[in-house]
Design a protein around this motif. Structure first.
Motif, short mmCIF file in Angstrom:
data_model
loop_
_atom_site.label_atom_id
_atom_site.label_comp_id
_atom_site.label_asym_id
_atom_site.label_seq_id
_atom_site.Cartn_x
_atom_site.Cartn_y
_atom_site.Cartn_z
N ALA A 11 0.85 -1.19 0.00
CA ALA A 11 0.00 0.00 0.00
C ALA A 11 0.88 1.23 0.00
N GLY A 12 0.30 2.36 -0.30
CA GLY A 12 1.07 3.60 -0.30
C GLY A 12 0.56 4.56 -1.34
N LEU A 14 0.33 7.52 -4.26
CA LEU A 14 0.89 7.58 -5.60
C LEU A 14 2.33 8.08 -5.59
N GLY A 15 3.22 7.35 -6.27
CA GLY A 15 4.61 7.77 -6.38
C GLY A 15 5.46 7.55 -5.14
N SER A 16 4.97 6.73 -4.22
CA SER A 16 5.71 6.56 -2.97
C SER A 16 6.88 5.58 -3.09
N GLY A 17 6.84 4.69 -4.09
CA GLY A 17 7.92 3.74 -4.27
C GLY A 17 7.49 2.28 -4.21
N LYS A 18 6.19 2.02 -4.41
CA LYS A 18 5.70 0.64 -4.32
C LYS A 18 6.35 -0.26 -5.37
N THR A 19 6.44 0.20 -6.60
CA THR A 19 7.00 -0.63 -7.67
C THR A 19 8.48 -0.89 -7.45
N THR A 20 9.19 0.08 -6.91
CA THR A 20 10.61 -0.10 -6.58
C THR A 20 10.78 -1.21 -5.55
N LEU A 21 9.92 -1.21 -4.53
CA LEU A 21 9.98 -2.27 -3.53
C LEU A 21 9.55 -3.61 -4.12
N LEU A 22 8.56 -3.59 -4.99
CA LEU A 22 8.10 -4.82 -5.64
C LEU A 22 9.25 -5.51 -6.38
N LYS A 23 10.05 -4.76 -7.12
CA LYS A 23 11.18 -5.34 -7.85
C LYS A 23 12.15 -6.03 -6.89
N GLN A 24 12.40 -5.41 -5.74
CA GLN A 24 13.32 -6.00 -4.77
C GLN A 24 12.73 -7.29 -4.19
N GLU A 94 0.13 -5.27 -5.53
CA GLU A 94 0.49 -3.86 -5.55
C GLU A 94 -0.79 -3.07 -5.83
N ALA A 95 -1.33 -2.45 -4.78
CA ALA A 95 -2.59 -1.73 -4.91
C ALA A 95 -2.36 -0.35 -5.49
N THR A 96 -3.39 0.19 -6.11
CA THR A 96 -3.31 1.57 -6.58
C THR A 96 -3.08 2.50 -5.41
N GLY A 97 -2.46 3.64 -5.67
CA GLY A 97 -2.11 4.57 -4.60
C GLY A 97 -3.28 5.17 -3.87
N VAL A 98 -4.49 5.04 -4.42
CA VAL A 98 -5.66 5.61 -3.75
C VAL A 98 -6.47 4.55 -3.01
N GLY A 121 0.72 -9.52 5.78
CA GLY A 121 0.67 -8.17 6.32
C GLY A 121 0.52 -7.10 5.25
N ILE A 122 0.24 -5.92 5.73
CA ILE A 122 0.13 -4.73 4.88
C ILE A 122 1.42 -3.93 5.03
N ILE A 123 2.14 -3.76 3.93
CA ILE A 123 3.37 -2.98 3.92
C ILE A 123 3.04 -1.62 3.31
N SER A 124 3.13 -0.56 4.09
CA SER A 124 2.83 0.78 3.58
C SER A 124 4.13 1.51 3.26
N ILE A 125 4.27 1.89 1.98
CA ILE A 125 5.43 2.65 1.53
C ILE A 125 5.01 4.11 1.46
N MET A 126 5.60 4.93 2.31
CA MET A 126 5.18 6.30 2.44
C MET A 126 6.23 7.27 1.91
N ASP A 127 5.80 8.22 1.09
CA ASP A 127 6.65 9.30 0.60
C ASP A 127 6.84 10.27 1.78
#
Length: 305
Positions: A11-12, A14-24, A94-98, A121-127
């Protein structure tokens, strides 16, 4: 008995970095030779981030809507498809940012999927800079970010290298104030100890017990009915459920008819079900009392004649 796939919700805003974490996460899973699938949700008609998922990773996409509202039913079908088509160790959403984290969790706990999935669990990536400047955003955006922090099981404060020590201290304080004892990290490029994210595994429990690990802030509980239910007694019981219960969903039988039952924001709905389904309800909320729920629901079941 078929093993359950481990579900991680990203979760997180828009633009917080979810896709970057997904790749890792996908690289980590590949190193550990785990079979992993991804479900991505985009508000628009075209997926922007799907190219980040390797071709050998099963992928399903939900476009032009949010999985916590207009695409909730489709999400259940896509998850079911991923489970039946693949023998999975891990499923990453990977949920939408909204998206509201609780709504995404609710969509994952379909009565169809209880035997196939458990949510780690829910991982929240916060800008982090955006969070600190949230007063400049509209009320809806601020409330969504607040919920993403409040209901996270792990918080990744991203883009923190340019912050002052005072601002970093404020992030730490906000974490403790909004989501006490939740693990978090201040980082850049969504870099995190990935083993911590996978250690949020749900402990296996039998029916009539909580199915979430103690680390999870949002709890789930499954109740299985042994008999049909008296509708009047059930609805009297329903009027007194605590506000800490956010969602209830599942199948319930009144006399000779089975219904798909859903409860959200205090409003129940019933839909006739033509097929024979397992009679059980899934609860989502905070501070759930399994013993109290079990006692209350056992009292609304119809005694055998």
């Amino acid at each position: 008995m078929k093993k359950k796939a481990n579900v991680i919700i990203l979760a997180g805003f828009l633009g917080s970095g979810k896709t970057t974490l997904l790749k890792q996460l996908l690289s980590y899973e590949k190193e550990h030779k785990h079979k992993t699938a991804v479900l991505m949700n985009e508000i628009g008609k075209v997926s922007i981030d799907s190219d980040s998922v390797p071709e050998d990773v099963p992928l399903k996409e939900l476009l032009n809507g949010c999985i916590c509202c207009s695409l909730s039913d489709q999400l259940e079908k896509q998850l079911w498809g991923l489970c039946k088509e693949n023998e999975l160790d891990t499923l990453i959403i990977e949920a939408t940012g909204v998206a509201h984290p609780i709504d995404v969790l609710d969509a994952c706990l379909s009565p169809y999927l209880i035997d196939d999935l458990h949510v780690s669990g829910i991982i929240s990536i916060m800008d982090a800079p955006r969070w600190l400047d949230r007063e400049s955003m509209n009320v809806q955006a601020r409330m969504l970010m607040l919920e993403q922090v409040k209901h996270a099981d792990y918080i990744v404060w991203n883009k923190t290298s340019g912050l002052t020590e005072k601002e970093k201290t404020l992030l730490t304080s906000d974490t403790s104030r909004l989501n006490e004892d939740t693990p978090f990290v201040l980082t850049d490029f969504a870099k995190v100890d990935l083993s911590q994210l996978f250690s949020l595994s749900v402990k296996k429990r039998s029916d009539h017990q909580s199915v979430s690990a103690d680390k999870l802030k949002v709890k789930t509980f499954i109740y299985s009915f042994k008999r049909p239910v008296n509708k009047e007694l059930f609805e009297n019981w329903l009027r007194n459920v605590p506000s800490s219960i956010y969602r209830i969903k599942g199948y319930i039988q009144f006399e000779n008819q089975i219904y798909l039952f859903q409860y959200s924001y205090g409003l129940p709905t019933y839909e006739k079900e033509l097929m024979k389904m397992p009679l059980r309800l899934v609860f989502i909320g905070e501070d759930l009392d399994p013993d109290q729920l079990t006692r209350g629901l056992s009292e609304v079941e119809v005694e055998s004649e």
